[in-house]
Enzyme design. Sequence first.
Site, short mmCIF file in Angstrom:
data_model
loop_
_atom_site.label_atom_id
_atom_site.label_comp_id
_atom_site.label_asym_id
_atom_site.label_seq_id
_atom_site.Cartn_x
_atom_site.Cartn_y
_atom_site.Cartn_z
N ARG A 47 -19.33 -21.50 19.67
CA ARG A 47 -20.43 -20.52 19.70
C ARG A 47 -21.19 -20.61 21.02
O ARG A 47 -21.68 -19.62 21.53
CB ARG A 47 -21.36 -20.69 18.49
CG ARG A 47 -22.50 -19.68 18.48
CD ARG A 47 -23.07 -19.43 17.07
NE ARG A 47 -23.32 -20.65 16.34
CZ ARG A 47 -24.33 -21.51 16.60
NH1 ARG A 47 -25.19 -21.23 17.56
NH2 ARG A 47 -24.48 -22.60 15.88
N LYS A 196 -14.66 0.39 26.37
CA LYS A 196 -14.23 1.62 27.02
C LYS A 196 -13.30 1.32 28.20
O LYS A 196 -12.22 0.82 28.00
CB LYS A 196 -15.46 2.43 27.41
CG LYS A 196 -16.51 2.53 26.28
CD LYS A 196 -16.02 3.26 25.05
CE LYS A 196 -16.93 3.13 23.83
NZ LYS A 196 -18.31 3.46 24.04
C1 LIG Z 1 -19.47 3.22 23.41
C2 LIG Z 1 -20.74 3.15 24.16
C3 LIG Z 1 -21.75 2.27 23.78
C4 LIG Z 1 -21.66 1.39 22.54
O1 LIG Z 1 -20.67 0.43 22.65
P1 LIG Z 1 -19.80 -0.16 21.43
O2 LIG Z 1 -18.82 -1.03 22.11
O3 LIG Z 1 -19.22 0.99 20.67
O4 LIG Z 1 -20.75 -0.93 20.56
C5 LIG Z 1 -22.89 2.23 24.56
N1 LIG Z 1 -23.03 3.02 25.65
C6 LIG Z 1 -22.07 3.87 26.04
C7 LIG Z 1 -22.29 4.71 27.24
C8 LIG Z 1 -20.90 3.97 25.31
O5 LIG Z 1 -19.96 4.85 25.70
#
Ligand SMILES: *Cc1c(COP(=O)(O)O)cnc(C)c1O
Length: 379
Positions: A47, A196
């Site tokens: 952790r 992403k």
């Molecule tokens: C997807 C996204 C998030 C959130 O991220 P997660 O990994 O889904 O928790 C925050 N900001 C932007 C611009 C995103 O595209």
Amino acid sequence: MRMETLAVKSGLEPDDASKAIAPPITLSTTFERGEDGSYPGGFDYSRSGNPNRKALEAALAALEGGAEAVAFPSGMAATFSVIFSLSPGDHVLAADDAYYGTGVLLREQFAERGIEATFVDMAELGAVRAAMRPNTRLVWMETPSNPLIRVSDIEAIAGIARDGGALSCCDNTWATPLLQRPLELGADLVMHSTTKYFGGHSDVTGGAVIVREPGEALDALRKIQTDGGLIPSPFDAWLTRRGLESLAPRMAMHCANALELARFLDAHPGVARVHYPGLEDDPGHRLASRQMSDFGGMLAFDVVGGRDEAFAVAAAVKIIARATSLGGTHSLIEHRASIEGPTTRAPENLLRMSVGLEHPEDLKEDLARALAHGVRQGH
Ligand SMILES: *Cc1c(COP(=O)(O)O)cnc(C)c1O
């Protein structure tokens, strides 16, 4: 080292035991102490530290040009941790077109815990200045933004935050450090959904915050990560770091494909408007040209007609997938208004696209077919 090299090399040393080039995944939750009680490997318990997480954090810090990165199990966990580091009575100024979940978190979780937020259009610097309060401790920006792919001035907004004694954080998920460098423009923190473009293949959830310099904000985030157990698994950290290795060529191709599709859609009679800062007549074009080295892989377009026509176009694509999220190899299309619900800012005829790495001619053919099928042109 240059970005392409950093993306491949950062955080990596050949494994001591095997000399493996691709790092092993370290699943052990606990690490042996020396006879003197020290931890010779630098790790004690998973952790508080793990080799895969450490490698990922080193790579993220190197790519954003920050002092350190703190990795989280999702983008929202990263955002949550930044806001959680504030105290009751503090005020957050956030972009009104920030990621939908960021607004939900501020309104539905933190408001009732005494952290108030207001939302402003950050393309208007006057509005940002006017919305600052004596207790504003955090200014949260996101550019380019969702769903209208708008651009705001990181350097100016970070300056307004600094003058008001607040930290500034930029959600750099869409641009990535290949295209946009918020820390160099004066932001204190950069937040990422590594789900992403960093992961890049739609197969791992993660998040991170990168800090420009050591200090209170970093210490607080590190404590929240460790004390709160907000850690990515070793495999998730490994997959995300691996994704970074191909970030530079992927971003170049995402951008090239997106510009080509934006131009194609702009000239199409079934499309009323394209939102993409790479187009010369886009309201964000001048600022994006200055602030970004390329215009990104995200675009949106308004279909001629309304909700029904937009749905019909989305229904007719064959190569592009109908799905939310972004940043992966597959092109995705999505009707944002119906995903976001009643508080959406997306027009009903808007479709958002995450442009992937397929051949642009195939994507154009798919959209041309879908538009011909979906829109009752000329009626
Ligand atoms: C997807 C996204 C998030 C959130 O991220 P997660 O990994 O889904 O928790 C925050 N900001 C932007 C611009 C995103 O595209």
